[in-house]
Design a protein around this motif. Structure first.
Motif, mmCIF file in Angstrom:
data_model
loop_
_atom_site.group_PDB
_atom_site.id
_atom_site.type_symbol
_atom_site.label_atom_id
_atom_site.label_comp_id
_atom_site.label_asym_id
_atom_site.label_seq_id
_atom_site.Cartn_x
_atom_site.Cartn_y
_atom_site.Cartn_z
ATOM 1 N N ALA A 193 17.308 1.047 0.469
ATOM 2 C CA ALA A 193 17.059 -0.296 0.995
ATOM 3 C C ALA A 193 15.567 -0.621 1.086
ATOM 4 O O ALA A 193 15.201 -1.714 1.488
ATOM 5 N N ARG A 194 14.718 0.322 0.711
ATOM 6 C CA ARG A 194 13.287 0.102 0.827
ATOM 7 C C ARG A 194 12.733 -0.535 -0.451
ATOM 8 O O ARG A 194 13.328 -0.413 -1.516
ATOM 9 N N PRO A 195 11.595 -1.225 -0.350
ATOM 10 C CA PRO A 195 11.009 -1.861 -1.542
ATOM 11 C C PRO A 195 10.749 -0.842 -2.645
ATOM 12 O O PRO A 195 10.338 0.289 -2.377
ATOM 13 N N LYS A 196 11.012 -1.252 -3.867
ATOM 14 C CA LYS A 196 10.833 -0.365 -5.016
ATOM 15 C C LYS A 196 9.417 -0.393 -5.570
ATOM 16 O O LYS A 196 9.093 0.332 -6.504
ATOM 17 N N ASP A 197 8.545 -1.267 -4.999
ATOM 18 C CA ASP A 197 7.191 -1.404 -5.541
ATOM 19 C C ASP A 197 6.205 -0.386 -4.964
ATOM 20 O O ASP A 197 5.006 -0.414 -5.296
ATOM 21 N N GLY A 198 6.682 0.505 -4.093
ATOM 22 C CA GLY A 198 5.811 1.534 -3.542
ATOM 23 C C GLY A 198 4.946 1.079 -2.385
ATOM 24 O O GLY A 198 4.113 1.848 -1.887
ATOM 25 N N SER A 199 5.144 -0.166 -1.922
ATOM 26 C CA SER A 199 4.291 -0.696 -0.851
ATOM 27 C C SER A 199 4.499 0.020 0.474
ATOM 28 O O SER A 199 3.661 -0.076 1.370
ATOM 29 N N TRP A 200 5.618 0.734 0.605
ATOM 30 C CA TRP A 200 5.873 1.447 1.859
ATOM 31 C C TRP A 200 5.465 2.918 1.779
ATOM 32 O O TRP A 200 5.618 3.650 2.750
ATOM 33 N N ASN A 201 4.934 3.342 0.666
ATOM 34 C CA ASN A 201 4.584 4.754 0.502
ATOM 35 C C ASN A 201 3.478 5.202 1.450
ATOM 36 O O ASN A 201 3.331 6.403 1.725
ATOM 37 N N LYS A 202 2.729 4.251 1.977
ATOM 38 C CA LYS A 202 1.631 4.600 2.880
ATOM 39 C C LYS A 202 2.135 4.970 4.276
ATOM 40 O O LYS A 202 1.361 5.495 5.092
ATOM 41 N N ARG A 206 6.326 -1.398 10.187
ATOM 42 C CA ARG A 206 5.211 -0.734 10.861
ATOM 43 C C ARG A 206 5.466 0.762 10.873
ATOM 44 O O ARG A 206 6.570 1.224 10.592
ATOM 45 N N GLU A 207 4.435 1.516 11.236
ATOM 46 C CA GLU A 207 4.585 2.943 11.434
ATOM 47 C C GLU A 207 5.184 3.169 12.815
ATOM 48 O O GLU A 207 4.726 2.596 13.808
ATOM 49 N N TRP A 208 6.241 4.010 12.877
ATOM 50 C CA TRP A 208 6.901 4.217 14.164
ATOM 51 C C TRP A 208 5.941 4.764 15.223
ATOM 52 O O TRP A 208 5.981 4.367 16.389
ATOM 53 N N ASP A 209 5.059 5.656 14.843
ATOM 54 C CA ASP A 209 4.116 6.210 15.815
ATOM 55 C C ASP A 209 3.275 5.103 16.454
ATOM 56 O O ASP A 209 2.969 5.155 17.655
ATOM 57 N N ASP A 210 2.899 4.089 15.666
ATOM 58 C CA ASP A 210 2.100 2.979 16.199
ATOM 59 C C ASP A 210 2.927 2.123 17.159
ATOM 60 O O ASP A 210 2.424 1.685 18.198
ATOM 61 N N VAL A 211 4.187 1.882 16.804
ATOM 62 C CA VAL A 211 5.065 1.092 17.678
ATOM 63 C C VAL A 211 5.268 1.806 19.009
ATOM 64 O O VAL A 211 5.176 1.204 20.085
ATOM 65 N N ALA A 212 5.525 3.119 18.957
ATOM 66 C CA ALA A 212 5.749 3.892 20.174
ATOM 67 C C ALA A 212 4.494 3.942 21.038
ATOM 68 O O ALA A 212 4.556 3.805 22.268
#
Length: 228
Positions: free
Chosen positions: A121-130, A5-11
């Protein structure tokens, strides 16, 4: 990884719900163990691990997070020597075993902890780039967490008691005795030493292995840095 998740959303969610959450970083390290030993020695080797950065932990308000910080209470050298003595009785044996990746066998307790993973350690498919600051839930008591030692000891204590081992007392923490098998157990973090009647020691190890992942027990050799 599916919890990202986005940290700002969790906080923001924690502030709305008036709950406590934590954010921290994990990172990789590699060290050479026993570097003082000669080249080629079997105990001189490189070891890699991922650790929790305990000096950079915040809550949903970006304030420094607080922990139970109970600390751990490993067995003393005197307790280990007593196990040696007990194992020297005629008909008795002393064996040792190490827990495998000890801390991550225990679950994290307390406020929900979210961690930023290092880039490798992050996915290499770019799915976390957002994500601007992606975080995932920490589930296991990772090495470096201020309370990981306490959580590991609690995990062990719960299993030991279920297996029939009783704590000796507050004077000797992390020392247990199985009255039926007449077996003494000494625990120093992830190092286990067991002494008792030869015919019962193997059975006692099996009781422990039902809930704790560990190496195959061996005759007493190295414990608390001392070779026996």
């Amino acid at each position: 990884m599916r919890s990202v998740r986005e940290w700002d959303d969790v906080a923001a969610e924690a502030r709305r719900n008036k709950t406590e959450v934590q954010i921290a970083h994990v990172f990789s390290i590699c060290v050479e163990k026993n570097s003082k030993l000669p080249e080629g020695h079997p105990n001189r080797k490189y070891k890699g691990r991922v650790v929790f950065q305990g000096n950079r932990v915040w809550n949903q308000e970006w304030e420094e997070a607080t922990f139970l910080d109970l600390g751990s209470a490993p067995a003393t050298l005197e307790a280990a020597r007593f196990a040696d003595c007990y194992g020297c009785i005629i008909g008795h044996d002393t064996e040792v075993a190490d827990a495998i990746q000890a801390y991550v066998q225990a679950l994290v307790e307390g406020p929900a902890c979210w961690v930023c993973l290092p880039p490798e350690a992050r996915p290499k498919d770019g799915s976390w780039n957002k994500f601007r600051r992606p975080v995932v839930r920490l589930i296991k008591a990772l090495y470096g967490h201020p309370d990981s030692g306490t959580m590991w000891e609690k995990h062990c204590d719960t299993h030991f008691r279920k297996a029939g081992f009783t704590p000796i007392g507050d004077e000797w923490r992390s020392v247990y005795f199985h009255k039926e098998l007449r077996v003494l157990l000494v625990v120093y973090v992830d190092d286990f030493k067991m002494s008792g009647p030869s015919e019962n020691v193997a059975q006692a190890w099996k009781l422990l292995q039902n809930g704790i992942v560990m190496d195959k027990p061996t005759p007493a050799n190295k414990f608390l840095g001392c070779t026996h």
